[in-house]
Write an enzyme that holds these catalytic residues in place. Structure first.
Site, PDB file in Angstrom:
ATOM      1  N   ASP A  13       6.202  12.328  -2.966  1.00  0.00           N
ATOM      2  CA  ASP A  13       5.613  11.426  -3.957  1.00  0.00           C
ATOM      3  C   ASP A  13       5.179  10.128  -3.265  1.00  0.00           C
ATOM      4  O   ASP A  13       5.615   9.829  -2.148  1.00  0.00           O
ATOM      5  CB  ASP A  13       6.649  11.136  -5.043  1.00  0.00           C
ATOM      6  CG  ASP A  13       6.163  10.126  -6.064  1.00  0.00           C
ATOM      7  OD1 ASP A  13       5.100  10.358  -6.666  1.00  0.00           O
ATOM      8  OD2 ASP A  13       6.832   9.087  -6.225  1.00  0.00           O
ATOM      9  N   ASP A  15       3.882   6.456  -5.115  1.00  0.00           N
ATOM     10  CA  ASP A  15       4.281   5.188  -5.711  1.00  0.00           C
ATOM     11  C   ASP A  15       5.738   5.244  -6.144  1.00  0.00           C
ATOM     12  O   ASP A  15       6.141   6.108  -6.916  1.00  0.00           O
ATOM     13  CB  ASP A  15       3.380   4.863  -6.907  1.00  0.00           C
ATOM     14  CG  ASP A  15       3.356   3.382  -7.228  1.00  0.00           C
ATOM     15  OD1 ASP A  15       4.133   2.626  -6.615  1.00  0.00           O
ATOM     16  OD2 ASP A  15       2.553   2.973  -8.074  1.00  0.00           O
TER      17      ASP A  15
END
Length: 268
Positions: A13, A15
């Site tokens: 991932d 952010d």
């Protein structure tokens, strides 16, 4: 909790995991360097449907994190592939920004303003009542409703802003039709990334900061999962998030340094 985990690749991932906005999280650059040095396959997997892979890679590089566009898997790319597989050359009414529109056209789909086969919606900061009316009518007339990602809120430098899921909720309320969701916590985006890397789900470790999206999606796809306590899910709310999604991460790390130490042992 960390025993018996064997992995060959990472789905990472962005952010909240590697950066917050325009600020790199400590250790993110070293993590990616470690993966490259040890030739461990990985992909950046993001619900962001507004940016092109090139733009995502440029953002990472601007913070000192090595990246190229081929390493980026977005919900826009996964949505475009999903539609193209279901209906090659289909007519699509797109509610979204550059990243989504480019992904759809690159997949050989036709962007149209009337009588679409699909309504594909992502974040659209130029969303209007007229677009809501059009989406509602086309969906009620039989167009398939595709939502790139269900995020209700997005972080910004000025605080939270409405996300693609908020717009999707309005379209769902108006049309009375639930969308097919592509991005996390759906497994569709994860399966797209696995196919890109040509690896099996049980060979991949999904790394993310959010139990409700990253970890839930990884579990849904059959991957191992590692929660990094650097973003949405924390020590304080982690148990509640686990109960909400009904899954637990295979690994939990306070920070990226701990993940790197674990990887160093894993890939000796």
């Amino acid at each position: 909790m960390r025993e018996g985990i064997t992995i060959k690749s990472l789905l990472i991932d962005l952010d909240g995991t590697l950066y917050h906005g325009d600020r790199m999280i400590k250790g993110a650059d070293l993590l990616i360097s470690q993966l490259r040095t040890n030739q461990i396959p990985y992909a950046y997997v993001t619900n962001n449907a507004s940016r092109t892979p090139e733009s995502v890679a440029e953002h990472l590089v601007s913070m000192g994190i090595e990246a190229v566009s081929d390493e980026v898997c977005t919900s826009a790319l996964a949505a475009a592939q999903y539609v193209a597989q279901q209906g090659p050359g289909a007519r699509v009414y797109c509610i979204g920004e550059t990243g989504l529109r480019q992904a759809l056209t690159d997949a050989g789909l036709q962007l149209v303003e009337d009588h679409p086969d699909y309504v594909v919606q992502g974040i659209d900061r130029q969303f209007t009542y007229d677009k809501l009316v059009a989406a509602m009518r086309w969906i009620r007339e039989g167009a398939t409703f595709i939502l790139t990602n269900p995020d209700l809120q997005l972080p910004s430098q000025d605080g939270l802003t409405p996300g693609a899921g908020t717009i999707g909720a309005a379209i769902e309320a108006a049309s009375q039709v639930k969308p097919i969701v592509i991005g996390k916590p759906s497994s569709v985006l994860m399966n797209y990334a696995l196919d890109r890397l040509n690896i099996r789900a049980d060979e991949a470790l999904v790394v993310g900061d959010n139990m409700l999206t990253d970890i839930a999606a990884g579990a849904a796809a059959g991957c191992k999962t590692a929660l990094i306590l650097s973003g949405v899910s924390t020590r304080a709310n982690m148990d509640g998030h686990m109960r909400a999604v009904g899954v637990k991460p295979d690994l939990i790390f306070d920070n990226l340094d701990e993940l790197q130490d674990w990887l160093q042992e894993e890939f000796k």
